[in-house]
Design a protein around this motif. Structure first.
Motif, PDB file in Angstrom:
ATOM      1  N   LEU A 277       0.829  -1.211   0.000  1.00 42.53           N
ATOM      2  CA  LEU A 277       0.000   0.000   0.000  1.00 42.53           C
ATOM      3  C   LEU A 277       0.861   1.258   0.000  1.00 42.53           C
ATOM      4  N   ARG A 278       1.914   1.251   0.809  1.00 43.40           N
ATOM      5  CA  ARG A 278       2.802   2.407   0.876  1.00 43.40           C
ATOM      6  C   ARG A 278       3.398   2.708  -0.492  1.00 43.40           C
ATOM      7  N   LEU A 279       3.877   1.673  -1.156  1.00 45.29           N
ATOM      8  CA  LEU A 279       4.471   1.863  -2.483  1.00 45.29           C
ATOM      9  C   LEU A 279       3.441   2.337  -3.503  1.00 45.29           C
ATOM     10  N   ALA A 280       2.254   1.736  -3.481  1.00 46.01           N
ATOM     11  CA  ALA A 280       1.214   2.127  -4.435  1.00 46.01           C
ATOM     12  C   ALA A 280       0.767   3.569  -4.209  1.00 46.01           C
ATOM     13  N   VAL A 281       0.598   3.943  -2.958  1.00 46.23           N
ATOM     14  CA  VAL A 281       0.173   5.309  -2.648  1.00 46.23           C
ATOM     15  C   VAL A 281       1.277   6.295  -3.020  1.00 46.23           C
ATOM     16  N   ALA A 282       2.531   5.967  -2.723  1.00 49.66           N
ATOM     17  CA  ALA A 282       3.648   6.853  -3.055  1.00 49.66           C
ATOM     18  C   ALA A 282       3.771   7.041  -4.567  1.00 49.66           C
ATOM     19  N   ARG A 283       3.644   5.957  -5.318  1.00 54.70           N
ATOM     20  CA  ARG A 283       3.724   6.060  -6.782  1.00 54.70           C
ATOM     21  C   ARG A 283       2.566   6.874  -7.333  1.00 54.70           C
ATOM     22  N   THR A 284       1.385   6.671  -6.779  1.00 54.86           N
ATOM     23  CA  THR A 284       0.214   7.446  -7.219  1.00 54.86           C
ATOM     24  C   THR A 284       0.429   8.926  -6.918  1.00 54.86           C
ATOM     25  N   ALA A 285       0.882   9.226  -5.709  1.00 56.40           N
ATOM     26  CA  ALA A 285       1.110  10.621  -5.332  1.00 56.40           C
ATOM     27  C   ALA A 285       2.171  11.266  -6.230  1.00 56.40           C
ATOM     28  N   ARG A 286       3.237  10.546  -6.510  1.00 53.67           N
ATOM     29  CA  ARG A 286       4.301  11.065  -7.380  1.00 53.67           C
ATOM     30  C   ARG A 286       3.750  11.365  -8.777  1.00 53.67           C
ATOM     31  N   ARG A 287       2.958  10.440  -9.301  1.00 55.64           N
ATOM     32  CA  ARG A 287       2.391  10.646 -10.642  1.00 55.64           C
ATOM     33  C   ARG A 287       1.437  11.838 -10.657  1.00 55.64           C
ATOM     34  N   LEU A 288       0.642  11.996  -9.605  1.00 58.32           N
ATOM     35  CA  LEU A 288      -0.275  13.133  -9.537  1.00 58.32           C
ATOM     36  C   LEU A 288       0.485  14.448  -9.395  1.00 58.32           C
ATOM     37  N   ARG A 289       1.587  14.442  -8.656  1.00 61.36           N
ATOM     38  CA  ARG A 289       2.399  15.663  -8.526  1.00 61.36           C
ATOM     39  C   ARG A 289       2.929  16.110  -9.882  1.00 61.36           C
ATOM     40  N   GLN A 290       3.167  15.168 -10.767  1.00 60.70           N
ATOM     41  CA  GLN A 290       3.661  15.505 -12.098  1.00 60.70           C
ATOM     42  C   GLN A 290       2.617  16.265 -12.916  1.00 60.70           C
ATOM     43  N   GLU A 291       1.377  16.200 -12.492  1.00 66.74           N
ATOM     44  CA  GLU A 291       0.294  16.896 -13.186  1.00 66.74           C
ATOM     45  C   GLU A 291       0.058  18.300 -12.636  1.00 66.74           C
ATOM     46  N   ALA A 292       0.923  18.767 -11.737  1.00 64.58           N
ATOM     47  CA  ALA A 292       0.752  20.091 -11.133  1.00 64.58           C
ATOM     48  C   ALA A 292       0.715  21.163 -12.215  1.00 64.58           C
ATOM     49  N   VAL A 293      -0.083  22.181 -11.973  1.00 58.56           N
ATOM     50  CA  VAL A 293      -0.247  23.286 -12.911  1.00 58.56           C
ATOM     51  C   VAL A 293       0.656  24.439 -12.481  1.00 58.56           C
ATOM     52  N   GLY A 294       1.181  25.149 -13.438  1.00 61.75           N
ATOM     53  CA  GLY A 294       1.920  26.361 -13.139  1.00 61.75           C
ATOM     54  C   GLY A 294       3.333  26.154 -12.669  1.00 61.75           C
ATOM     55  N   GLY A 295       3.881  24.966 -12.852  1.00 61.11           N
ATOM     56  CA  GLY A 295       5.250  24.726 -12.459  1.00 61.11           C
ATOM     57  C   GLY A 295       5.486  24.750 -10.964  1.00 61.11           C
ATOM     58  N   LEU A 296       4.447  24.507 -10.193  1.00 60.94           N
ATOM     59  CA  LEU A 296       4.608  24.506  -8.739  1.00 60.94           C
ATOM     60  C   LEU A 296       5.280  23.222  -8.281  1.00 60.94           C
ATOM     61  N   SER A 297       6.256  23.366  -7.413  1.00 58.84           N
ATOM     62  CA  SER A 297       6.905  22.199  -6.819  1.00 58.84           C
ATOM     63  C   SER A 297       5.923  21.544  -5.846  1.00 58.84           C
ATOM     64  N   PRO A 298       6.199  20.315  -5.439  1.00 61.69           N
ATOM     65  CA  PRO A 298       5.319  19.672  -4.453  1.00 61.69           C
ATOM     66  C   PRO A 298       5.182  20.475  -3.159  1.00 61.69           C
ATOM     67  N   SER A 299       6.264  21.098  -2.690  1.00 63.67           N
ATOM     68  CA  SER A 299       6.168  21.858  -1.439  1.00 63.67           C
ATOM     69  C   SER A 299       5.339  23.125  -1.627  1.00 63.67           C
ATOM     70  N   LEU A 300       5.468  23.783  -2.768  1.00 63.28           N
ATOM     71  CA  LEU A 300       4.639  24.959  -3.041  1.00 63.28           C
ATOM     72  C   LEU A 300       3.167  24.573  -3.169  1.00 63.28           C
ATOM     73  N   SER A 301       2.910  23.490  -3.893  1.00 58.01           N
ATOM     74  CA  SER A 301       1.527  23.018  -4.051  1.00 58.01           C
ATOM     75  C   SER A 301       0.908  22.651  -2.713  1.00 58.01           C
ATOM     76  N   ALA A 302       1.667  21.946  -1.883  1.00 59.66           N
ATOM     77  CA  ALA A 302       1.150  21.532  -0.579  1.00 59.66           C
ATOM     78  C   ALA A 302       0.856  22.737   0.297  1.00 59.66           C
ATOM     79  N   ALA A 303       1.753  23.715   0.294  1.00 58.71           N
ATOM     80  CA  ALA A 303       1.533  24.908   1.117  1.00 58.71           C
ATOM     81  C   ALA A 303       0.321  25.686   0.618  1.00 58.71           C
ATOM     82  N   LEU A 304       0.208  25.848  -0.681  1.00 60.78           N
ATOM     83  CA  LEU A 304      -0.939  26.561  -1.247  1.00 60.78           C
ATOM     84  C   LEU A 304      -2.240  25.857  -0.876  1.00 60.78           C
ATOM     85  N   ALA A 305      -2.268  24.546  -0.992  1.00 61.63           N
ATOM     86  CA  ALA A 305      -3.471  23.783  -0.643  1.00 61.63           C
ATOM     87  C   ALA A 305      -3.787  23.908   0.847  1.00 61.63           C
ATOM     88  N   SER A 306      -2.767  23.898   1.702  1.00 56.36           N
ATOM     89  CA  SER A 306      -3.003  24.038   3.150  1.00 56.36           C
ATOM     90  C   SER A 306      -3.561  25.408   3.493  1.00 56.36           C
TER      91      SER A 306
END
Length: 146
Positions: free
Chosen positions: A16-45
């Motif tokens: 489960l950990r591997l599947a969730v991590a791979r899914t999360a990584r793939r979804l991060r690649q779909e980020a809009v506007g060139g936001l890094s994962p940390s920028l996206s996470a902060a904006l969402a929070s």
């Protein structure tokens, strides 16, 4: 024909950990506007829990305050977040998502949802039902304590 033995909790947790991590990584690649994962996470929070002080954002994201400051500076520079005085203590600043930030979040979420929807299109009804049940189980399993 014999069935394979059931996985132990540790083995299942690993898969489960591997599947969730791979899914999360793939979804991060779909980020809009060139936001890094940390920028996206902060904006969402900030969007979900704001307005927040920079210290509250750092605590929520489990990052150091200087790191939060750099992230906030970038989000402000990009026009996605604004700093406003705290109405209760004008010496403190609060962070709020701008309309452009909300639009960026909506676009990013749409892209991520579309990616998953395309993947689901290729599944049969039984597999879709299994994933629907798995989504409910994961939501319950990972629900934040109240």
């Amino acid at each position: 024909m014999t069935s394979a033995p059931a996985a132990s909790n540790t083995e299942l947790a690993e898969r489960l950990r591997l599947a969730v991590a791979r899914t999360a990584r793939r979804l991060r690649q779909e980020a809009v506007g060139g936001l890094s994962p940390s920028l996206s996470a902060a904006l969402a929070s900030i969007d979900r829990h704001g307005p927040l002080t920079p210290s509250a954002l750092a605590a929520r994201e489990q990052i150091q305050r200087p790191t939060a400051t750099r992230i906030v500076d970038r989000l402000v520079d990009d026009g996605l977040v604004e700093r406003t005085p705290d109405p209760e203590d004008r010496r403190r600043l609060q962070l709020a998502v701008t309309p452009a930030g909300r639009a960026t979040l909506r676009a990013s979420r749409r892209r991520k949802t579309a990616l998953l929807a395309r993947a689901l299109d290729g599944l049969g009804a039984a597999d879709r039902a299994t994933l629907e049940r798995a989504a409910v189980l994961l939501e319950d399993l990972l629900e934040e304590p109240r």
